[in-house]
Design a protein around this motif. Structure first.
Motif, PDB file in Angstrom:
ATOM      1  N   ALA A 246       0.658  -1.031  -0.105  1.00  0.00           N
ATOM      2  CA  ALA A 246       0.098  -0.154  -0.071  1.00  0.00           C
ATOM      3  C   ALA A 246       0.923   1.282   0.056  1.00  0.00           C
ATOM      4  CB  ALA A 246      -1.099  -0.099   1.265  1.00  0.00           C
ATOM      5  N   ARG A 247       0.302   2.368  -0.581  1.00  0.00           N
ATOM      6  CA  ARG A 247       1.062   3.608  -0.420  1.00  0.00           C
ATOM      7  C   ARG A 247       0.544   4.547   0.550  1.00  0.00           C
ATOM      8  NH1 ARG A 247       3.986   5.866  -4.359  1.00  0.00           N
ATOM      9  NH2 ARG A 247       2.937   4.214  -5.806  1.00  0.00           N
ATOM     10  N   LEU A 248       1.454   4.607   1.580  1.00  0.00           N
ATOM     11  CA  LEU A 248       1.078   5.484   2.825  1.00  0.00           C
ATOM     12  C   LEU A 248       1.658   6.827   2.680  1.00  0.00           C
ATOM     13  CD1 LEU A 248       0.259   5.262   5.858  1.00  0.00           C
ATOM     14  CD2 LEU A 248       2.443   4.811   6.438  1.00  0.00           C
TER      15      LEU A 248
ATOM     16  N   ASP B 215       5.247   9.764   0.083  1.00  0.00           N
ATOM     17  CA  ASP B 215       4.646   8.539  -0.087  1.00  0.00           C
ATOM     18  C   ASP B 215       5.779   7.521   0.420  1.00  0.00           C
ATOM     19  OD1 ASP B 215       2.339   9.380  -0.832  1.00  0.00           O
ATOM     20  OD2 ASP B 215       2.630   9.432  -2.938  1.00  0.00           O
ATOM     21  N   LEU B 216       5.258   6.372   1.170  1.00  0.00           N
ATOM     22  CA  LEU B 216       6.045   5.393   1.582  1.00  0.00           C
ATOM     23  C   LEU B 216       5.126   4.220   1.123  1.00  0.00           C
ATOM     24  CD1 LEU B 216       7.028   6.273   5.101  1.00  0.00           C
ATOM     25  CD2 LEU B 216       8.300   6.765   3.327  1.00  0.00           C
ATOM     26  N   ILE B 217       6.162   3.095   0.654  1.00  0.00           N
ATOM     27  CA  ILE B 217       5.496   1.784   0.247  1.00  0.00           C
ATOM     28  C   ILE B 217       5.310   0.806   1.389  1.00  0.00           C
ATOM     29  CG2 ILE B 217       5.449  -0.102  -1.303  1.00  0.00           C
ATOM     30  CD1 ILE B 217       4.626   2.684  -2.286  1.00  0.00           C
ATOM     31  N   VAL B 218       4.194   0.594   1.889  1.00  0.00           N
ATOM     32  CA  VAL B 218       4.088  -0.362   2.882  1.00  0.00           C
ATOM     33  C   VAL B 218       4.047  -1.891   2.439  1.00  0.00           C
ATOM     34  CG1 VAL B 218       2.681  -0.911   4.885  1.00  0.00           C
ATOM     35  CG2 VAL B 218       2.938   1.533   4.451  1.00  0.00           C
ATOM     36  N   PRO B 219       4.832  -2.805   2.763  1.00  0.00           N
ATOM     37  CA  PRO B 219       4.701  -4.184   2.388  1.00  0.00           C
ATOM     38  C   PRO B 219       4.049  -4.923   3.557  1.00  0.00           C
ATOM     39  CG  PRO B 219       7.092  -3.487   3.172  1.00  0.00           C
ATOM     40  CD  PRO B 219       6.242  -2.449   3.197  1.00  0.00           C
ATOM     41  N   PHE B 220       3.034  -5.394   3.198  1.00  0.00           N
ATOM     42  CA  PHE B 220       2.329  -6.061   4.482  1.00  0.00           C
ATOM     43  C   PHE B 220       3.093  -7.438   4.560  1.00  0.00           C
ATOM     44  CE2 PHE B 220      -0.602  -2.772   3.671  1.00  0.00           C
ATOM     45  CZ  PHE B 220      -0.882  -2.392   4.831  1.00  0.00           C
ATOM     46  N   ARG B 221       4.049  -7.523   5.233  1.00  0.00           N
ATOM     47  CA  ARG B 221       5.050  -8.663   5.715  1.00  0.00           C
ATOM     48  C   ARG B 221       5.704  -8.141   7.146  1.00  0.00           C
ATOM     49  NH1 ARG B 221       7.654  -6.693   1.162  1.00  0.00           N
ATOM     50  NH2 ARG B 221       9.866  -6.197   1.481  1.00  0.00           N
TER      51      ARG B 221
END
Length: 85
Positions: A63-65, A75-81
């Motif tokens: 997701a883009r936070l 913007d930061l890219i959040v990796p759901f892991r």
């Protein structure tokens, strides 16, 4: 996401006060003091809103936070892991 927010009434209720070291937020580079503004374009105005916004993501998603840091938005890219995996 792995953050705690200030939750205070005022201009920055979504200011980060803690980041879990093994969280998606840490992997994305979220820092204490950042103000969370939106995730994938959906506004965040409270911890409850953040929880609702992230409920549909699964491990492996990204997701883009949007955050405000030092008076600039980024913007930061959040990796759901888990961080490090």
């Amino acid at each position: 996401l792995g953050v705690s927010l200030s939750g205070r009434i005022g201009p920055n209720p979504t200011q980060v006060i803690a980041v879990d070291k093994a969280s998606p937020a840490a992997a994305a580079g979220v820092r204490v003091g950042d103000v969370l503004l939106a995730i994938d374009g959906r506004p965040i105005d409270s911890m409850a809103a953040l929880q609702r916004q992230t409920a549909g993501y699964r491990w492996g998603d990204e997701a883009r936070l949007r955050v405000r840091r030092d008076n600039a938005e980024t913007d930061l890219i959040v990796p759901f892991r888990r961080a490090g995996s």
